[in-house]
Design a protein around this motif. Sequence first.
Motif, mmCIF file in Angstrom:
data_model
loop_
_atom_site.group_PDB
_atom_site.id
_atom_site.type_symbol
_atom_site.label_atom_id
_atom_site.label_comp_id
_atom_site.label_asym_id
_atom_site.label_seq_id
_atom_site.Cartn_x
_atom_site.Cartn_y
_atom_site.Cartn_z
ATOM 1 N N LYS A 37 1.162 1.777 -8.093
ATOM 2 C CA LYS A 37 0.197 2.534 -8.896
ATOM 3 C C LYS A 37 0.037 3.960 -8.425
ATOM 4 C CE LYS A 37 -2.563 -0.840 -11.125
ATOM 5 N NZ LYS A 37 -3.202 -2.075 -10.767
ATOM 6 N N CYS A 38 0.820 4.346 -7.414
ATOM 7 C CA CYS A 38 0.651 5.693 -6.847
ATOM 8 C C CYS A 38 1.969 6.457 -6.931
ATOM 9 C CB CYS A 38 0.116 5.555 -5.426
ATOM 10 S SG CYS A 38 -0.414 7.104 -4.707
ATOM 11 N N CYS A 39 2.665 6.587 -5.822
ATOM 12 C CA CYS A 39 3.810 7.493 -5.773
ATOM 13 C C CYS A 39 5.098 6.952 -6.396
ATOM 14 C CB CYS A 39 4.075 7.909 -4.330
ATOM 15 S SG CYS A 39 2.727 8.908 -3.647
ATOM 16 N N GLN A 40 5.176 5.664 -6.638
ATOM 17 C CA GLN A 40 6.426 5.101 -7.143
ATOM 18 C C GLN A 40 6.873 5.731 -8.463
ATOM 19 O OE1 GLN A 40 6.522 0.819 -8.026
ATOM 20 N NE2 GLN A 40 8.556 0.754 -7.118
ATOM 21 N N GLN A 97 0.835 -1.200 0.000
ATOM 22 C CA GLN A 97 0.000 0.000 0.000
ATOM 23 C C GLN A 97 0.875 1.258 0.000
ATOM 24 O OE1 GLN A 97 -2.560 0.277 3.402
ATOM 25 N NE2 GLN A 97 -4.337 0.395 2.089
ATOM 26 N N CYS A 98 0.442 2.261 -0.726
ATOM 27 C CA CYS A 98 1.254 3.472 -0.782
ATOM 28 C C CYS A 98 1.267 4.168 0.569
ATOM 29 C CB CYS A 98 0.734 4.414 -1.856
ATOM 30 S SG CYS A 98 1.935 5.709 -2.185
ATOM 31 N N PRO A 99 2.451 4.601 1.009
ATOM 32 C CA PRO A 99 2.537 5.272 2.311
ATOM 33 C C PRO A 99 1.756 6.584 2.381
ATOM 34 C CG PRO A 99 4.726 4.968 1.356
ATOM 35 C CD PRO A 99 3.750 4.431 0.367
ATOM 36 N N CYS A 100 1.315 7.113 1.240
ATOM 37 C CA CYS A 100 0.571 8.374 1.293
ATOM 38 C C CYS A 100 -0.909 8.151 1.617
ATOM 39 C CB CYS A 100 0.729 9.164 -0.007
ATOM 40 S SG CYS A 100 -0.351 8.639 -1.354
ATOM 41 N N HIS A 101 -1.288 6.900 1.872
ATOM 42 C CA HIS A 101 -2.655 6.559 2.298
ATOM 43 C C HIS A 101 -3.707 6.901 1.248
ATOM 44 C CE1 HIS A 101 -1.560 5.391 6.403
ATOM 45 N NE2 HIS A 101 -0.589 6.262 6.218
ATOM 46 N N SER A 102 -3.339 6.696 -0.005
ATOM 47 C CA SER A 102 -4.285 6.948 -1.088
ATOM 48 C C SER A 102 -5.209 5.753 -1.277
ATOM 49 C CB SER A 102 -3.519 7.178 -2.379
ATOM 50 O OG SER A 102 -2.727 6.034 -2.660
ATOM 51 N N ALA A 103 -4.908 4.630 -0.613
ATOM 52 C CA ALA A 103 -5.622 3.357 -0.794
ATOM 53 C C ALA A 103 -5.217 2.659 -2.075
ATOM 54 C CB ALA A 103 -7.142 3.524 -0.724
ATOM 55 N N TYR A 135 5.302 13.448 0.770
ATOM 56 C CA TYR A 135 5.011 12.824 2.063
ATOM 57 C C TYR A 135 5.486 11.361 2.050
ATOM 58 C CZ TYR A 135 2.398 10.463 5.731
ATOM 59 O OH TYR A 135 2.065 9.672 6.798
ATOM 60 N N SER A 136 5.138 10.629 1.005
ATOM 61 C CA SER A 136 5.517 9.215 0.998
ATOM 62 C C SER A 136 7.028 9.051 0.859
ATOM 63 C CB SER A 136 4.749 8.402 -0.043
ATOM 64 O OG SER A 136 4.930 8.918 -1.320
ATOM 65 N N ALA A 137 7.690 10.008 0.224
ATOM 66 C CA ALA A 137 9.158 9.968 0.158
ATOM 67 C C ALA A 137 9.752 10.098 1.561
ATOM 68 C CB ALA A 137 9.682 11.076 -0.745
HETATM 69 ZN ZN LIG Z 1 1.007 7.592 -2.928
#
Ligand SMILES: [Zn+2]
Length: 132
Positions: free
Chosen positions: A16-19, A5-11, A39-41
């Motif tokens: 599929k998110c911050c990577q 799960q993405c650490p930015c809590h996007s669900a 934030y997730s960084a």
């Molecule tokens: Zn994210």
Amino acid sequence: MNPAQCPCHSAKTYAKCCQAFHSGKAKARTVTQLMRSRYSAYALGGHGDYLYRTWHPDSRGMLQAQDLDLSTLRWIHLEVLRAQQSGEAGSVEFIARFVQEDGSEGVHHERSTFVREKGHWLYEQGQEFEDS
Ligand SMILES: [Zn+2]
């Protein structure tokens, strides 16, 4: 937390998110995307490079990418309260929760401002709210 799960809590999953932002494969199209990916960084650690290149040169001062690699706090939650974007400027207000080394929890409430230069959103500065 599910490690995928993405650490930015996007669900969404991290893949599929911050990577894509961290790896440079994609660039943030909105201030919210940039804020979440920064934030997730911080939450992941080891992404000092990304934090450095998404920080406006005028405000990052003497910071070096390796200074931003360290994850000293354990970031556990992010809530975006509001975001606005107009032309080449924007802001995001958010509440981020973290756990300190001694186990106590803290809250960081900030309104960050961003500017877009040559198509890239950059973090300009943050105004911290004292109410939290
Ligand atoms: Zn994210």
